[in-house]
Design a protein around this motif. Structure first.
Motif, short mmCIF file in Angstrom:
data_model
loop_
_atom_site.label_atom_id
_atom_site.label_comp_id
_atom_site.label_asym_id
_atom_site.label_seq_id
_atom_site.Cartn_x
_atom_site.Cartn_y
_atom_site.Cartn_z
N ASP A 63 -33.85 15.78 -0.16
CA ASP A 63 -33.44 17.19 -0.07
C ASP A 63 -34.54 18.06 0.54
OD1 ASP A 63 -31.56 19.22 -0.34
OD2 ASP A 63 -32.28 19.80 -2.31
N ARG A 64 -35.13 17.56 1.64
CA ARG A 64 -36.21 18.27 2.31
C ARG A 64 -35.77 18.98 3.58
NH1 ARG A 64 -40.27 15.01 4.29
NH2 ARG A 64 -39.05 13.13 4.10
N LEU A 65 -34.48 19.03 3.86
CA LEU A 65 -34.02 19.70 5.07
C LEU A 65 -33.99 21.21 4.86
CD1 LEU A 65 -31.16 17.29 6.13
CD2 LEU A 65 -33.50 17.37 6.95
N VAL A 66 -34.34 21.93 5.89
CA VAL A 66 -34.33 23.40 5.82
C VAL A 66 -32.89 23.88 5.89
CG1 VAL A 66 -35.07 25.50 6.99
CG2 VAL A 66 -36.58 23.49 6.95
N ARG A 67 -32.56 24.79 5.02
CA ARG A 67 -31.18 25.30 4.99
C ARG A 67 -31.12 26.66 5.58
NH1 ARG A 67 -29.02 22.86 -0.62
NH2 ARG A 67 -30.22 21.01 -0.41
N ARG A 117 -34.36 9.73 5.00
CA ARG A 117 -35.28 9.96 3.87
C ARG A 117 -35.34 11.45 3.54
NH1 ARG A 117 -38.70 6.63 5.05
NH2 ARG A 117 -39.77 7.73 6.74
N SER A 118 -35.37 12.29 4.56
CA SER A 118 -35.38 13.75 4.34
C SER A 118 -34.11 14.21 3.64
CB SER A 118 -35.53 14.48 5.67
OG SER A 118 -36.79 14.22 6.23
N VAL A 119 -32.97 13.63 4.01
CA VAL A 119 -31.72 14.00 3.36
C VAL A 119 -31.74 13.58 1.89
CG1 VAL A 119 -29.23 13.49 3.28
CG2 VAL A 119 -30.34 13.92 5.48
N ARG A 120 -32.15 12.33 1.63
CA ARG A 120 -32.19 11.84 0.24
C ARG A 120 -33.13 12.66 -0.63
NH1 ARG A 120 -32.49 7.00 2.90
NH2 ARG A 120 -34.69 6.81 2.44
N LEU A 179 -25.90 12.50 19.29
CA LEU A 179 -27.35 12.42 19.11
C LEU A 179 -27.72 10.95 18.97
CD1 LEU A 179 -27.82 15.23 16.44
CD2 LEU A 179 -28.23 15.40 18.89
N ILE A 180 -28.81 10.55 19.59
CA ILE A 180 -29.27 9.17 19.51
C ILE A 180 -30.64 9.17 18.87
CG2 ILE A 180 -29.76 7.05 20.78
CD1 ILE A 180 -26.83 8.02 20.99
N PHE A 181 -30.78 8.41 17.78
CA PHE A 181 -32.04 8.28 17.06
C PHE A 181 -32.56 6.86 17.24
CE2 PHE A 181 -29.64 11.47 14.70
CZ PHE A 181 -30.57 12.43 14.39
N ASP A 182 -33.88 6.71 17.38
CA ASP A 182 -34.42 5.35 17.30
C ASP A 182 -34.57 5.02 15.80
OD1 ASP A 182 -36.98 6.24 16.33
OD2 ASP A 182 -37.80 6.31 18.35
N ALA A 183 -34.95 3.80 15.50
CA ALA A 183 -34.99 3.35 14.11
C ALA A 183 -35.92 4.20 13.23
CB ALA A 183 -35.40 1.88 14.05
N ASP A 184 -37.08 4.55 13.74
CA ASP A 184 -38.03 5.35 12.96
C ASP A 184 -37.52 6.76 12.72
OD1 ASP A 184 -39.85 3.25 12.72
OD2 ASP A 184 -40.96 3.86 14.51
N GLU A 185 -36.93 7.36 13.76
CA GLU A 185 -36.38 8.71 13.61
C GLU A 185 -35.24 8.73 12.59
OE1 GLU A 185 -37.05 10.39 18.15
OE2 GLU A 185 -35.29 9.16 17.70
N TRP A 186 -34.38 7.71 12.64
CA TRP A 186 -33.26 7.63 11.69
C TRP A 186 -33.78 7.46 10.27
CZ3 TRP A 186 -28.61 9.23 11.42
CH2 TRP A 186 -27.73 8.73 10.45
N ALA A 187 -34.78 6.63 10.08
CA ALA A 187 -35.36 6.43 8.75
C ALA A 187 -35.96 7.74 8.22
CB ALA A 187 -36.42 5.34 8.78
N ASP A 188 -36.66 8.47 9.07
CA ASP A 188 -37.23 9.76 8.67
C ASP A 188 -36.14 10.76 8.30
OD1 ASP A 188 -39.80 8.84 9.09
OD2 ASP A 188 -40.01 9.81 11.05
N PHE A 189 -35.09 10.81 9.11
CA PHE A 189 -33.99 11.73 8.86
C PHE A 189 -33.29 11.42 7.53
CE2 PHE A 189 -29.39 12.51 9.16
CZ PHE A 189 -29.40 13.90 9.18
#
Length: 67
Positions: free
Chosen positions: A63-67, A58-61, A46-56
């Motif tokens: 704990d906003r990811l859907v399980r 941040r979501s992990v930190r 998977l390739i993320f640009d800088a903004d997508e990686w920052a959003d991802f």
């Protein structure tokens, strides 16, 4: 998006327990980030640009990811 991953330096998180269930990350040219399955290094990444990686991340930190 086609990105040449030849020469990419992949690493695992420092939080990895050494198990085989990990992802690897590589910092790529143009502020992109590659992510791949450590069990299938020849597979797709998977390739993320800088903004997508920052959003991802941040979501992990947060704990906003859907399980």
């Amino acid at each position: 998006m086609n990105v040449n991953l030849t020469g990419a330096e992949w690493f695992k998180s420092s939080h990895s327990q050494g198990t085989s269930e990990c992802v690897e990350v590589a910092w790529l040219a143009g502020d992109s980030v590659g992510v791949r399955d450590s069990k299938n290094r020849a597979g797709a990444a998977l390739i993320f640009d800088a903004d997508e990686w920052a959003d991802f991340t941040r979501s992990v930190r947060e704990d906003r990811l859907v399980r």
